[in-house]
Every structure is written in structure tokens, then in C-alpha cells.
Design a protein around this motif. Structure first.
Motif, PDB file in Angstrom:
ATOM      1  N   LEU A   1       0.828  -1.195   0.000  1.00  0.00           N
ATOM      2  CA  LEU A   1       0.000   0.000   0.000  1.00  0.00           C
ATOM      3  C   LEU A   1       0.868   1.253   0.000  1.00  0.00           C
ATOM      4  CD1 LEU A   1      -2.817   1.354   0.218  1.00  0.00           C
ATOM      5  CD2 LEU A   1      -2.524   1.227   2.690  1.00  0.00           C
ATOM      6  N   PHE A   2       1.901   1.277   0.863  1.00  0.00           N
ATOM      7  CA  PHE A   2       2.790   2.435   0.918  1.00  0.00           C
ATOM      8  C   PHE A   2       3.582   2.583  -0.376  1.00  0.00           C
ATOM      9  CE2 PHE A   2       2.622   1.933   5.727  1.00  0.00           C
ATOM     10  CZ  PHE A   2       1.717   2.970   5.872  1.00  0.00           C
ATOM     11  N   ASP A   3       4.023   1.493  -0.958  1.00  0.00           N
ATOM     12  CA  ASP A   3       4.745   1.552  -2.232  1.00  0.00           C
ATOM     13  C   ASP A   3       3.849   2.125  -3.329  1.00  0.00           C
ATOM     14  OD1 ASP A   3       7.009   0.536  -1.081  1.00  0.00           O
ATOM     15  OD2 ASP A   3       6.727  -1.517  -1.843  1.00  0.00           O
ATOM     16  N   ASP A   4       2.587   1.696  -3.313  1.00  0.00           N
ATOM     17  CA  ASP A   4       1.643   2.183  -4.305  1.00  0.00           C
ATOM     18  C   ASP A   4       1.386   3.677  -4.123  1.00  0.00           C
ATOM     19  OD1 ASP A   4      -0.245   1.872  -6.465  1.00  0.00           O
ATOM     20  OD2 ASP A   4      -1.828   2.073  -4.954  1.00  0.00           O
ATOM     21  N   LEU A   5       1.224   4.118  -2.880  1.00  0.00           N
ATOM     22  CA  LEU A   5       1.006   5.538  -2.612  1.00  0.00           C
ATOM     23  C   LEU A   5       2.227   6.373  -3.017  1.00  0.00           C
ATOM     24  CD1 LEU A   5      -0.841   5.406   0.835  1.00  0.00           C
ATOM     25  CD2 LEU A   5      -1.800   6.063  -1.377  1.00  0.00           C
ATOM     26  N   GLU A   6       3.423   5.862  -2.729  1.00  0.00           N
ATOM     27  CA  GLU A   6       4.645   6.564  -3.126  1.00  0.00           C
ATOM     28  C   GLU A   6       4.748   6.674  -4.640  1.00  0.00           C
ATOM     29  OE1 GLU A   6       8.302   5.146  -1.419  1.00  0.00           O
ATOM     30  OE2 GLU A   6       7.404   5.061   0.579  1.00  0.00           O
ATOM     31  N   ALA A   7       4.381   5.629  -5.375  1.00  0.00           N
ATOM     32  CA  ALA A   7       4.422   5.645  -6.841  1.00  0.00           C
ATOM     33  C   ALA A   7       3.421   6.656  -7.387  1.00  0.00           C
ATOM     34  CB  ALA A   7       4.132   4.250  -7.392  1.00  0.00           C
ATOM     35  N   GLN A   8       2.234   6.718  -6.782  1.00  0.00           N
ATOM     36  CA  GLN A   8       1.234   7.680  -7.221  1.00  0.00           C
ATOM     37  C   GLN A   8       1.711   9.112  -6.982  1.00  0.00           C
ATOM     38  OE1 GLN A   8      -2.636   6.977  -5.503  1.00  0.00           O
ATOM     39  NE2 GLN A   8      -2.635   4.817  -6.104  1.00  0.00           N
ATOM     40  N   LEU A   9       2.299   9.345  -5.810  1.00  0.00           N
ATOM     41  CA  LEU A   9       2.818  10.670  -5.487  1.00  0.00           C
ATOM     42  C   LEU A   9       3.941  11.056  -6.451  1.00  0.00           C
ATOM     43  CD1 LEU A   9       2.716  13.101  -3.592  1.00  0.00           C
ATOM     44  CD2 LEU A   9       4.353  11.922  -2.115  1.00  0.00           C
ATOM     45  N   ALA A  10       4.838  10.134  -6.729  1.00  0.00           N
ATOM     46  CA  ALA A  10       5.933  10.403  -7.670  1.00  0.00           C
ATOM     47  C   ALA A  10       5.388  10.711  -9.062  1.00  0.00           C
ATOM     48  CB  ALA A  10       6.896   9.216  -7.715  1.00  0.00           C
ATOM     49  N   ALA A  11       4.361   9.994  -9.498  1.00  0.00           N
ATOM     50  CA  ALA A  11       3.762  10.227 -10.820  1.00  0.00           C
ATOM     51  C   ALA A  11       3.105  11.607 -10.875  1.00  0.00           C
ATOM     52  CB  ALA A  11       2.755   9.128 -11.146  1.00  0.00           C
TER      53      ALA A  11
END
Length: 186
Positions: A6-16
Motif C-alpha cells: 500500500l505504501f509503495d503504491d502511494l509513493e508511486a502515485q505521489l511520484a507520478a
């Protein structure tokens, strides 16, 4: 493990989102920079290039850009029987074909940028060159520029096969600069 995903997914969304925002800012800065480019700067970047200009008065000319100043340019026309130089008032240009899309704000010297239309016309007058003056209505006057005033020029009309002499002048026409499209050295 699910929390890590979940945290990895949120970090990827934020980076995008951050990447998209930066890309949008770059695009906006590019558009803003292009919005400050003048036509003269585009002409400067393409000195020597062949262009086609549609001018007021229905005149269409083609040739190589040879000089550019703040309110005029010189085109070396090569379509005629012998090449001619055309001094064109930049404000009368309706459209241009053949520019590369580049611009160059730094090329002209301070002296060249400060040369106005009157100074260019004075050079033609000094040379006693036979010229063809085209106006906004498509009119044409052939002769020699005698005087360059603050807002007009005086053109002595005489036969084009004779040099300007008082006895051969049949009229003098005054042309306001606001009516002038281009002056072609014959």
C-alpha cells in the motif's frame, strides 16, 4: 506485507503526480518563452534563408533574407531577370513562408537594431539609386528618392532608362511612411 504494498503504491502515485506537475510547468514555461519571441527575432535566426512574404497591397515576394532591423528587412529577390534588393517595411508583412521556427534575440548589434526606416531610405537616397516604391493600395512609383523626411519621402519620377537629372524629372511624389510597403532597388 500488505501495508508495504500500500505504501509503495502511494509513493508511486505521489511520484507520478509530481512528475506530471513538473512536466506541466516545463510546458507552460516553454509556451511563455515562445510568447515573447518577435517576428524580427525569427527573421534574424534565418538570415540567408529563402522566404516568401505576402505583403499589404497584394504584393508577394520571394528571396533570401539579407538584413533585419527593428522595423524593416532586406530581401534579395532572385526571381526577376536580374536580382533586386527589396527594403520591406516589417509592419506590412501579412504572412511568411519558409521560416525555420528558430529565433535569435542576440544576433543584431546595438547599431543595427537602432537603424530605423528613415536611415535605410537615406542610404538609398545617398546612392541615387533608381527605386520602385510600392504602396498599400498596390500602387507603384518609379524614380529616385530625393528627400527623406520625418514621416515621408519625396520621390522624383523620371524615365527609368535615364539617371536623375532635373530636366528629366516629370513629377515629384511624396509618400508617407505609413503608406509604404516596400522599396525595390532597380
Amino acid at each position: 506485507m500488505r501495508w508495504t504494498d500500500l505504501f509503495d503504491d502511494l509513493e508511486a502515485q505521489l511520484a507520478a503526480q509530481e512528475a506530471a506537475q513538473v512536466q506541466g510547468e516545463v510546458a507552460e514555461h516553454t509556451r511563455a518563452a515562445l510568447g515573447r519571441v518577435s517576428l524580427s527575432e525569427r527573421f534574424l535566426a534565418d538570415l540567408g534563408a529563402r522566404v516568401r512574404l505576402s505583403l499589404r497591397g497584394g504584393l508577394v515576394v520571394e528571396g533570401a533574407l539579407s538584413e533585419v532591423a527593428s522595423d524593416w528587412l532586406v530581401l534579395q529577390e532572385d526571381g526577376a531577370a536580374r536580382p533586386r534588393e527589396l527594403l520591406i517595411v516589417t509592419a506590412t508583412v501579412l504572412s511568411v513562408s519558409g521560416l525555420s521556427g528558430r529565433s535569435d534575440a542576440g544576433r543584431p548589434s546595438r547599431v543595427q537594431r537602432s537603424l530605423d526606416l528613415r536611415q535605410a531610405l537615406r542610404a538609398l537616397s545617398r546612392d541615387r539609386a533608381l527605386v520602385r516604391a510600392h504602396d498599400l493600395d498596390g500602387g507603384l512609383a518609379l524614380g529616385t528618392i530625393d528627400r527623406v523626411g520625418a514621416d515621408h519621402l519625396d520621390l522624383s519620377r523620371h524615365p527609368d532608362d535615364l539617371p536623375r537629372r532635373d530636366r528629366d524629372v516629370f513629377s515629384v511624389v511624396s509618400i508617407p511612411y505609413q503608406a509604404l510597403v516596400c522599396v525595390a532597388r532597380s
